[in-house]
Design a protein around this motif. Structure first.
Motif, PDB file in Angstrom:
ATOM      1  N   PHE A 284     -44.508  -5.567  -0.950  1.00 43.25           N
ATOM      2  CA  PHE A 284     -45.678  -5.798  -1.789  1.00 43.25           C
ATOM      3  C   PHE A 284     -46.803  -4.791  -1.569  1.00 43.25           C
ATOM      4  N   GLY A 285     -46.750  -4.026  -0.484  1.00 42.90           N
ATOM      5  CA  GLY A 285     -47.732  -2.982  -0.259  1.00 42.90           C
ATOM      6  C   GLY A 285     -49.053  -3.406   0.347  1.00 42.90           C
ATOM      7  N   PHE A 286     -49.129  -4.632   0.911  1.00 43.07           N
ATOM      8  CA  PHE A 286     -50.362  -5.055   1.577  1.00 43.07           C
ATOM      9  C   PHE A 286     -50.476  -4.330   2.914  1.00 43.07           C
ATOM     10  N   LYS A 287     -51.587  -3.653   3.137  1.00 43.50           N
ATOM     11  CA  LYS A 287     -51.758  -2.867   4.354  1.00 43.50           C
ATOM     12  C   LYS A 287     -52.734  -3.482   5.346  1.00 43.50           C
ATOM     13  N   SER A 288     -53.604  -4.374   4.889  1.00 50.59           N
ATOM     14  CA  SER A 288     -54.620  -4.973   5.754  1.00 50.59           C
ATOM     15  C   SER A 288     -54.524  -6.492   5.679  1.00 50.59           C
TER      16      SER A 288
ATOM     17  N   ILE B 200     -51.571  -8.309  11.415  1.00 49.90           N
ATOM     18  CA  ILE B 200     -50.597  -7.243  11.168  1.00 49.90           C
ATOM     19  C   ILE B 200     -50.514  -6.286  12.359  1.00 49.90           C
ATOM     20  N   ASP B 201     -49.305  -5.874  12.693  1.00 47.86           N
ATOM     21  CA  ASP B 201     -49.056  -4.907  13.763  1.00 47.86           C
ATOM     22  C   ASP B 201     -48.130  -3.843  13.181  1.00 47.86           C
ATOM     23  N   HIS B 202     -48.730  -2.740  12.715  1.00 43.24           N
ATOM     24  CA  HIS B 202     -47.936  -1.682  12.088  1.00 43.24           C
ATOM     25  C   HIS B 202     -47.019  -0.987  13.084  1.00 43.24           C
ATOM     26  N   PHE B 203     -47.438  -0.886  14.331  1.00 44.79           N
ATOM     27  CA  PHE B 203     -46.618  -0.202  15.335  1.00 44.79           C
ATOM     28  C   PHE B 203     -45.301  -0.937  15.561  1.00 44.79           C
ATOM     29  N   ARG B 204     -45.373  -2.271  15.724  1.00 48.36           N
ATOM     30  CA  ARG B 204     -44.157  -3.074  15.952  1.00 48.36           C
ATOM     31  C   ARG B 204     -43.554  -3.608  14.657  1.00 48.36           C
ATOM     32  N   ARG B 205     -44.254  -3.388  13.527  1.00 50.21           N
ATOM     33  CA  ARG B 205     -43.806  -3.843  12.208  1.00 50.21           C
ATOM     34  C   ARG B 205     -43.619  -5.360  12.180  1.00 50.21           C
ATOM     35  N   LEU B 206     -44.705  -6.075  12.572  1.00 50.51           N
ATOM     36  CA  LEU B 206     -44.710  -7.532  12.604  1.00 50.51           C
ATOM     37  C   LEU B 206     -46.002  -8.045  11.975  1.00 50.51           C
ATOM     38  N   ILE B 207     -45.945  -9.261  11.444  1.00 50.55           N
ATOM     39  CA  ILE B 207     -47.153  -9.984  11.036  1.00 50.55           C
ATOM     40  C   ILE B 207     -47.081 -11.352  11.690  1.00 50.55           C
TER      41      ILE B 207
ATOM     42  N   TYR C  56     -43.429  -8.893   7.612  1.00 44.00           N
ATOM     43  CA  TYR C  56     -43.846  -7.492   7.484  1.00 44.00           C
ATOM     44  C   TYR C  56     -43.058  -6.795   6.371  1.00 44.00           C
ATOM     45  N   ARG C  57     -41.728  -6.990   6.375  1.00 44.50           N
ATOM     46  CA  ARG C  57     -40.903  -6.345   5.351  1.00 44.50           C
ATOM     47  C   ARG C  57     -41.333  -6.762   3.947  1.00 44.50           C
ATOM     48  N   ILE C  58     -41.596  -8.044   3.757  1.00 44.24           N
ATOM     49  CA  ILE C  58     -41.953  -8.527   2.426  1.00 44.24           C
ATOM     50  C   ILE C  58     -43.380  -8.132   2.055  1.00 44.24           C
TER      51      ILE C  58
END
Length: 108
Positions: free
Chosen positions: A35-39, A43-50, A28-30
């Motif tokens: 890199f700015g990939f949002k989709s 991806i789990d934006h709430f938990r900040r995990l991929i 998620y951090r990378i």
């Protein structure tokens, strides 16, 4: 895996849910924050995990330096887990890997 470091990284297999979660947070951090990939799939934006269900089925490895993850890779047999990626199918059609049985082929 690409890893740039002044010291040789320690490569280890993630064997616990906590280690896999740490790798998913690194992704998620990378991918999102750097890199700015949002989709991205998984991806789990709430938990900040991929991550996805394959993290628990395939071998997930991390490269660490000083206790900090600097790279990660996931490897496994394609035929058992996921559809064969187009690039792998194209390589096979071109004759790459002709000496191997399909069950021996994998992807990272």
């Amino acid at each position: 895996m690409i890893c740039i470091s002044s010291t040789k990284p320690l490569i280890s297999l993630a064997t616990s849910k906590a280690e896999i979660a740490e790798i998913q947070a690194f992704r998620y951090r990378i991918l999102v924050e750097e890199f700015g990939f949002k989709s991205i799939a998984g991806i789990d934006h709430f938990r900040r995990l991929i991550g996805d269900h394959l993290d628990e089925k395939l071998s997930v490895l991390a490269a660490s330096v000083g206790g900090r993850i600097v790279g990660t890779i996931r490897c496994g047999l394609v035929s058992e887990m996921t559809p064969r990626p187009v690039d792998l199918a194209n390589a096979l059609a071109a004759g790459y890997g002709a000496a191997y049985r399909p069950a021996q082929l994998g992807v990272c």
